[in-house]
Design an enzyme around this catalytic site. Structure first.
Site, PDB file in Angstrom:
ATOM      1  N   GLU A  63       0.820  -1.219   0.000  1.00 50.93           N
ATOM      2  CA  GLU A  63       0.000   0.000   0.000  1.00 50.93           C
ATOM      3  C   GLU A  63       0.856   1.272   0.000  1.00 50.93           C
ATOM      4  OE1 GLU A  63      -3.647   2.234   2.414  1.00 50.93           O
ATOM      5  OE2 GLU A  63      -2.509   0.645   3.408  1.00 50.93           O
TER       6      GLU A  63
ATOM      7  N   LYS B 173      -2.783  -2.110  -2.813  1.00 49.00           N
ATOM      8  CA  LYS B 173      -3.820  -1.208  -2.306  1.00 49.00           C
ATOM      9  C   LYS B 173      -3.392   0.212  -2.655  1.00 49.00           C
ATOM     10  CE  LYS B 173      -6.596   0.052   1.723  1.00 49.00           C
ATOM     11  NZ  LYS B 173      -7.069  -0.356   3.067  1.00 49.00           N
TER      12      LYS B 173
END
Length: 298
Positions: A176, A213
């Site tokens: 992420e 993500k």
């Protein structure tokens, strides 16, 4: 669900991933949004008890199932807790929801427009414990604030190094590198991030996959090459400060990307709600995010 079944659900399941992983620094804000003010607790343990009660209520809700919520990301204390007597990961698996754990310990100070993850000296032990509890994968967050290639390259490099450590334990990393949606150079950040991600994905050994993500891009479709990459199991998106309706509209503009929302999922829930009202509010949020994840405007 065994590991193969979880992988299949992450690869192609219809639905989204719930982010239930607010940690120490963000817990008071999360509780305030839930209608619990700081005066409601005296110690950190009491605070974490209250946030665990909220998460337990979500997990046990009749509307929170693997039919639309295919995964959930947990904070370590939540993972270590129980829901109706069952370990939290087991409670999720029983509802058809794949469990993940947030492993980062927060962010370093900004350098070159970006914030790297703080050191994680006990990561191997955490991964061993998590896997023993049935957790499928991890999530680790860095932040990109401006379009500095050196800074973004360092963020992505660190993310993939941690991802390799996670893979070595037989777990799936959700990488992420969040782009701050308030950045004045957000579109340029997206372009540099895409370039650096592709370089690192291409360098992964054959047979390895990761999940990603990402912040929703300024230009819809920017991350199509990541969605299509053979070494990416699934791309998910954070809401990043958008209100839920806007986040879902932006999500629907990007094919192949599903949600992994936190605040946008929980924003209408309140501690004082009856179970009936709580389930209705949560169900409405789940339906809206599910639609943005599965019914695309492209």
């Amino acid at each position: 669900m065994n590991t193969d079944a979880m992988t299949a659900q992450m690869a192609s399941g219809d639905g989204f991933i719930a982010a239930l992983d607010q940690s120490g620094g963000s817990t008071p804000k999360a509780l305030k949004g839930y209608g619990v003010d700081e005066g409601a607790w005296n110690t950190e343990e009491e605070m974490f008890g209250l946030i665990h009660d909220m998460r337990s209520r979500i997990i046990r809700s009749s509307v929170f199932t693997g039919e639309k919520v295919i995964g959930a990301i947990l904070f370590e204390r939540t993972m270590d807790g129980t829901v109706d007597g069952a370990q939290t990961p087991a409670a999720l698996i029983a509802k058809g929801v794949v469990p993940f754990i947030k492993i980062d310990k927060g962010l370093e100070d900004e350098v070159n427009g970006c914030q790297l993850m703080k050191p994680m000296p006990d990561l191997d032990a955490l991964l061993e414990k998590s896997k023993a509890l049935g957790v499928y994968g991890t999530k680790e967050r860095s932040v990109i604030n401006s379009a500095n290639r050196e800074g973004i390259a360092a963020v992505v490099k660190q993310q993939f190094e941690v991802g390799q450590q996670v893979l070595s334990h037989g777990m799936m990393p959700i990488i992420e590198p969040e782009v701050n949606i308030k950045s004045e150079t957000r579109a340029e950040c997206d372009a540099i991030l895409l370039d650096e991600m592709l370089k690192n994905l291409d360098a992964l050994p054959e047979g390895q996959q990761v999940m990603l993500k990402l912040s929703l891009p300024v230009v819809p479709g920017t991350f199509d090459a990541l969605v299509d990459h053979p070494k990416v199991l699934r791309v998910v998106a954070l809401s990043g400060g958008y209100e839920r309706p806007e986040a879902c509209v932006e999500l629907a503009k990007n094919r192949g990307i599903i949600a992994s929302f936190s605040r946008a999922l929980l924003q209408d829930l309140r501690a004082h709600m009856s179970d009936e009202d709580f389930d209705a509010s949560l169900g409405g949020a789940i339906d809206e995010i599910y639609t943005g994840s599965t019914q695309k405007a492209v």
